[in-house]
Design an enzyme around this catalytic site. Structure first.
Site, PDB file in Angstrom:
ATOM      1  N   ILE A  18      33.437  54.327  16.369  1.00 45.24           N
ATOM      2  CA  ILE A  18      33.899  54.099  17.738  1.00 45.24           C
ATOM      3  C   ILE A  18      32.847  54.535  18.751  1.00 45.24           C
ATOM      4  CG2 ILE A  18      35.698  54.672  19.429  1.00 45.24           C
ATOM      5  CD1 ILE A  18      36.698  53.033  17.020  1.00 45.24           C
ATOM      6  N   PHE A  19      32.188  55.662  18.459  1.00 43.92           N
ATOM      7  CA  PHE A  19      31.240  56.250  19.410  1.00 43.92           C
ATOM      8  C   PHE A  19      30.223  57.077  18.648  1.00 43.92           C
ATOM      9  CE2 PHE A  19      30.051  60.055  21.867  1.00 43.92           C
ATOM     10  CZ  PHE A  19      29.433  59.464  22.965  1.00 43.92           C
ATOM     11  N   ARG A  43      43.241  57.518  10.460  1.00 42.58           N
ATOM     12  CA  ARG A  43      42.768  58.866  10.798  1.00 42.58           C
ATOM     13  C   ARG A  43      41.643  58.753  11.818  1.00 42.58           C
ATOM     14  NH1 ARG A  43      47.021  59.876   8.980  1.00 42.58           N
ATOM     15  NH2 ARG A  43      47.459  60.887   6.989  1.00 42.58           N
ATOM     16  N   ALA A  94      26.435  80.585  21.106  1.00 40.96           N
ATOM     17  CA  ALA A  94      26.668  79.623  20.030  1.00 40.96           C
ATOM     18  C   ALA A  94      25.843  78.373  20.286  1.00 40.96           C
ATOM     19  CB  ALA A  94      28.156  79.274  19.951  1.00 40.96           C
ATOM     20  N   GLU A 117      19.417  80.219  19.023  1.00 41.34           N
ATOM     21  CA  GLU A 117      20.450  80.206  20.061  1.00 41.34           C
ATOM     22  C   GLU A 117      20.596  81.572  20.724  1.00 41.34           C
ATOM     23  OE1 GLU A 117      22.101  77.796  21.521  1.00 41.34           O
ATOM     24  OE2 GLU A 117      21.391  76.191  20.225  1.00 41.34           O
ATOM     25  N   SER A 128      38.478  72.742  13.688  1.00 43.45           N
ATOM     26  CA  SER A 128      39.663  71.900  13.930  1.00 43.45           C
ATOM     27  C   SER A 128      39.795  70.868  12.815  1.00 43.45           C
ATOM     28  CB  SER A 128      39.543  71.196  15.288  1.00 43.45           C
ATOM     29  OG  SER A 128      39.467  72.126  16.333  1.00 43.45           O
ATOM     30  N   GLY A 139      42.011  69.238  11.457  1.00 39.31           N
ATOM     31  CA  GLY A 139      42.949  68.136  11.592  1.00 39.31           C
ATOM     32  C   GLY A 139      42.298  66.859  12.088  1.00 39.31           C
ATOM     33  N   GLU A 167      33.576  69.860  12.020  1.00 40.07           N
ATOM     34  CA  GLU A 167      32.648  70.905  12.460  1.00 40.07           C
ATOM     35  C   GLU A 167      32.846  72.182  11.649  1.00 40.07           C
ATOM     36  OE1 GLU A 167      31.280  73.494  16.367  1.00 40.07           O
ATOM     37  OE2 GLU A 167      33.247  72.557  16.372  1.00 40.07           O
ATOM     38  N   GLU A 192      18.207  72.392  29.223  1.00 38.18           N
ATOM     39  CA  GLU A 192      18.093  72.087  30.655  1.00 38.18           C
ATOM     40  C   GLU A 192      19.435  71.831  31.326  1.00 38.18           C
ATOM     41  OE1 GLU A 192      17.055  67.355  30.619  1.00 38.18           O
ATOM     42  OE2 GLU A 192      15.386  68.753  30.472  1.00 38.18           O
TER      43      GLU A 192
END
Length: 183
Positions: A15-16, A38, A77, A93, A114, A116, A120, A141
């Site tokens: 989709i993206f 899903r 993070a 980081e 997450s 569901g 990640e 930036e």
């Protein structure tokens, strides 16, 4: 690994595809033979760092989070770059967001943020032996942060006041509270 109730992917539609995430819709065959859909967010993974100063303060950053339309206070993070090891990302980081480098970095836990709808995987590290670096790596930036160094009591208060609202930082505060209680 137990794949109880596994769903077989029949078709995937992208989709993206963005700079950080990819979104897809999968048609799946459910364990009972019926079909389902899903919506899935693909993410490269990330790290979170619990930086502790030599004075016992937790280094955090306050930043505006557009999805929430507000600023919150968080532990540093960032996302993994392709081929980058989580510890390397954590050190990078830490320096970019806080200006600190550390002598010791310890992996604590990895968890899905997450599961569901997203894949990640977040790797959490404890950073100790902090030293402020003169010419620290610059932040991204498009990233604007304000540094805060909080005592454990102040951080717990921020949780109650809802200035800390994300799971990685709540985890950090509770991890440090348990560590303190075990002394």
């Amino acid at each position: 690994m137990n794949n109880l109730f596994e769903e077989k992917t029949i078709r995937t539609e992208e989709i993206f595809k963005g700079k950080v995430i990819q979104v897809q819709v999968d048609d799946v065959e459910l364990p009972d033979g019926k079909m389902g859909k899903r919506e899935i967010v693909k993410h490269p993974g990330a790290v979170a760092i619990i930086p502790i100063t030599n004075e016992g303060k937790i280094v955090m950053v306050e930043q505006y989070r557009k999805p929430l339309n507000r600023s919150i206070v968080e532990i540093p993070a960032g996302k993994l770059e392709p081929g980058e090891e989580p510890e390397t990302t954590a050190r990078r980081e830490l320096e970019e967001e806080t200006g600190y480098v550390c002598k010791k970095i310890t992996p604590l836990i990895s968890f899905y943020t997450s599961p569901g709808f997203a894949n990640e995987l977040l790797h959490v590290f404890l950073a100790e032996g902090l030293k402020k670096k003169e010419n620290a790596k610059a932040a991204d930036e498009d990233e604007f942060v304000r540094l805060e160094e909080l005592s454990l009591e102040e951080a717990a208060s921020y949780l109650k006041e809802q200035r800390i609202m994300d799971v990685k930082t709540a985890y950090a505060v509770q991890y440090l509270q348990l560590k303190e209680a075990r002394k």
